[in-house]
Scaffold this active site. Structure first.
Site, PDB file in Angstrom:
ATOM      1  N   THR A   1      67.379   9.951  70.762  1.00 51.40           N
ATOM      2  CA  THR A   1      67.412   9.188  69.449  1.00 51.40           C
ATOM      3  C   THR A   1      68.269  10.028  68.461  1.00 51.40           C
ATOM      4  O   THR A   1      67.854  11.294  68.103  1.00 51.40           O
ATOM      5  CB  THR A   1      65.976   8.360  68.900  1.00 51.40           C
ATOM      6  OG1 THR A   1      66.495   7.837  68.006  1.00 51.40           O
ATOM      7  CG2 THR A   1      65.052   9.403  68.647  1.00 51.40           C
ATOM      8  N   GLU A   2      69.280   9.394  67.931  1.00 54.17           N
ATOM      9  CA  GLU A   2      70.297  10.147  67.219  1.00 54.17           C
ATOM     10  C   GLU A   2      69.597  10.845  65.913  1.00 54.17           C
ATOM     11  O   GLU A   2      70.380  11.723  65.290  1.00 54.17           O
ATOM     12  CB  GLU A   2      71.540   9.294  66.754  1.00 54.17           C
ATOM     13  CG  GLU A   2      71.555   8.182  66.152  1.00 54.17           C
ATOM     14  CD  GLU A   2      71.263   6.938  67.051  1.00 54.17           C
ATOM     15  OE1 GLU A   2      70.477   7.063  68.209  1.00 54.17           O
ATOM     16  OE2 GLU A   2      71.988   5.998  66.648  1.00 54.17           O
ATOM     17  N   ASN A   3      68.362  10.165  65.436  1.00 55.21           N
ATOM     18  CA  ASN A   3      67.948  10.916  64.438  1.00 55.21           C
ATOM     19  C   ASN A   3      67.143  12.234  64.559  1.00 55.21           C
ATOM     20  O   ASN A   3      66.363  12.688  63.868  1.00 55.21           O
ATOM     21  CB  ASN A   3      67.007   9.886  63.403  1.00 55.21           C
ATOM     22  CG  ASN A   3      65.918   9.069  64.529  1.00 55.21           C
ATOM     23  OD1 ASN A   3      66.262   8.906  65.605  1.00 55.21           O
ATOM     24  ND2 ASN A   3      64.653   9.219  63.993  1.00 55.21           N
TER      25      ASN A   3
END
Lengths: 217, 236, 217, 236
Positions: free
Chosen positions: C52-54
């Site tokens: 997940t890009e966060n």
């Protein structure tokens, strides 16, 4: 105390003089050679954080004999220690500190410094030599203040402070202050300016050993 | 002795000036330094350019800073989120400027700003409206746009644990933009849940080395933005 | 089982079908919406790592009620968990994974897909709308394989698979495969090609609802 | 189940082909994956382009790889070190090519290669011989040179601890180039001192997430290059 201290500064004294100009709280990177000695002379009451470009902020003294760790070294590949409050990081992060302008002061050796602040300290330009640059060009391009410690003249007596470098440059207009065995000298828009003369040394003596015109203190 | 601790959030943000560029950590609520933002609202600086992935929720934190007309420009990737009405209303009225940046480009621009990289090429946004007006260069047969490093006067970030040197570790996905924003600001201001003695953070696990940090204030029981939003709270 | 399953695929089935194409050991990023459901349908015997890009690699399921941590969320800002063997990192490192080509598969939603693989999924181009892009442009530019899950037509019945996107693009020529409620369709150099038809659906039915010529399986 | 472990250093390096670009971690001895390098010598691949900060010491490790004529080109910042005679001799004879790169530019080029940044601007080397022939651009009044991202077919690195996913942590300044080299290679091969169960490395302290790692071999008692050099050892 050795006899020669009555005239000029020895290597330890050059390092001690350079250390006096490092303020409390500064982040400092020290080049290989005489600059490494600066760490011993930080004035009482100041805390300075040393960065070594191979991935350590908070470099401490050399380890006690027998306590060396081959995986805890400095940029000169010498054994070091880490202070409580140190941090390890990889090479790109380490050079982000240098190139991003986060290191306050770097003290480097020099082969030549020109009166406009050009520095040559990585190559004689001899085509037979194996070229090697390390982190010198990154340091001079990124660190806020570049100071130099060097003998005033070469082993053969040639000036190292010159009008224009003849050796290949490390960086253009990067040097702020130079500590030699004879004087402390600032690079100013008008040229080299004497800040302080070593014991027993007078202006003319320094001028005779300098490759361009000096400005008196 | 080096000690970057300050006593209050008010003291921490005291020097932020009108017109400053301020990076604010957080991805939505996670990592948002809400106490520092509220202190900045109290402090009164205006005409700010704020860099954040979003534009805040409800009427607290970043949304409150915007609602109180302190922000003239947002640089962000996703200004629309659940419970986000403040920015959209001002934007629709033309009262706030928006620079929309793809999230990865935003992160890379901030990292570049901190790392001394003034500009870099990226494949992101090539052939889209967000690449309009930007230089495009073909490298090894693929097109890339030129993007510039992003720096700030101040960064406001939140961490889990800090020491007097400013070494920081974070909590889970609250890390997000904080480490790179700490690198990219002239002055980085941190709110930490815990303040520990130098040496208590293992040098191997430090995420943000102290060189990137200027001021640290302990906020041991930070507010939860989502709870404030759910309760309909408005700041101030 | 609902009645509609005799004709076409519902949202769960579209996710299940997409999951079948994810090989063991893949690093996968899932967009918000139907793509998020893919995580539930990884076939037995495969292990897939979700990014997940966060800032999390090794994203796990939603937490048990009452175990939510507001500082452990996914890119859609929903509460998630981390598997044993997960890793947290900052946003630039996270997007290095995306932009550096390290993520194997990304499954995204779409507003329009063109027959050359162009994707539009971030903006209608309506000047009154608040523009928002998030990480979509980074994902399509960097991830090795971009697959799309989408209803075959819009709420108003307009085709979403088109000759040329009329909405602003997210990326040029980036989509590999599309899972709709009616079919699985590949983007090929010759155009959209049917890979598989949903139960009860025939080629003509899909072709009528598509904005350009389809190639039969 | 994902498990990136392989049983031997020979198996780990088996696929390295003639002409490959191979990044090798380490700053001098610290972090040098000496067992992997020796396995590569045994394996026989030649005409390699090797990226390393240095060129090895004595007649073991990287120096031995060079001495055995497997390396046609070195990309490094400092090819001269104490006890380094192998590279200088071949270089002087014109038998090996050298691309000299400033250390920070080398690190940033590797990081860029791994992060999908094909090129970037830097102030380092402006006005020096190492900038000759490179594009120079003025940005905000300062000159920068354009440098290109660097990728590799393989990276050989050493770490302290790994799990089956390839999550890695390192030991002190042996970390140096390894995390960025892991990012920049098509295939990253790791020798680890310890192999642990998934979950035993705290997700907060992972330095190299598993996505950057392909093969892991445990070498629990690695050789010390400096001891071999002091003893005058020659490999093979």
């Amino acid at each position: 105390m050795s006899e020669e201290q009555n005239f000029g500064w020895n290597r330890e004294q050059m390092a001690e003089r350079a250390a006096q100009d490092i303020p409390n709280g500064a982040y400092v990177n020290l080049g290989i050679g005489i600059p490494e000695k600066v760490v011993r002379y930080v004035p009482e009451g100041r805390e300075v954080i040393y960065h070594t470009e191979n991935g350590l902020l908070g470099m401490g003294d050399a380890p006690e004999p027998g306590m060396e760790d081959p995986e805890l070294i400095n940029a000169g590949k010498k054994n070091v220690t880490a202070i409580p409050g140190a941090a390890y990081f990889h090479h790109a992060d380490s050079f982000s500190m240098i190139r991003g302008g986060h290191i306050d002061i770097c003290v480097l050796g020099a082969m030549q410094v020109a009166e406009n602040g050009d520095l040559a300290n990585w190559s004689t330009g001899n085509p037979d030599a194996i070229p090697a640059v390390g982190g010198a060009m990154d340091l001079v391009a990124g660190v806020k203040t570049i100071n130099v410690i060097t003998q005033h003249v070469t082993n053969k007596g040639y000036p190292k402070l010159v009008e224009k470098c003849t050796f290949p440059l490390t960086g253009v207009g990067v040097v702020s202050r130079i500590y030699t065995d004879l004087a402390v000298i600032d690079v100013t828009p008008e040229g080299f300016k004497i800040v302080e003369l070593a014991p027993g040394v007078d202006f003319d003596y320094v001028q005779e050993r300098t490759g361009c015109k000096l400005i008196a203190a | 002795m080096i000690n970057k601790q300050v006593n209050s959030v008010a003291q921490a943000v005291a020097n932020i000036h009108d017109g400053a560029t301020v990076m604010i950590g957080g991805f939505g609520e996670a990592g948002s330094p809400i106490e520092l933002i509220h202190a900045l609202i109290d402090q009164g600086a205006k005409n700010l350019t704020v860099v954040n992935n979003n534009t805040g929720s409800g009427h607290v934190g970043l949304a409150a800073l915007i609602e109180n007309k302190r922000v003239s420009k947002m640089i962000c990737s996703f200004p629309r989120t659940a419970n986000s009405t403040v920015f959209p209303e001002l934007y629709t009225k033309g009262e706030i400027e928006l620079e929309l940046v793809p999230q990865g480009t935003l992160a890379e621009r901030i990292r570049a700003g901190g790392a001394g990289v003034p500009a870099f090429y990226t494949a992101t946004s090539v052939g889209t409206p967000l690449a309009e007006g930007k230089e495009v260069r073909s490298i090894d047969g693929r097109d890339y746009v030129l993007e510039y490093g992003l720096k700030a006067d101040f960064s406001l970030i939140k961490c889990l644990r800090a020491d007097r040197y400013g070494n920081l570790v974070y909590n889970k996905t609250a890390r997000n933009f904080a480490p790179i924003m700490a690198m990219a600001a002239e002055t980085t201001i941190v709110q930490t849940k815990e303040f520990v003695n130098a040496g208590e953070i293992d040098p191997e696990v430090v995420v943000t080395p102290g060189i990137f940090v200027d001021q640290i204030v302990t906020v041991d029981s930070p507010l939860h933005e989502s709870e404030l939003v759910a309760a309909g709270e408005v700041y101030p």
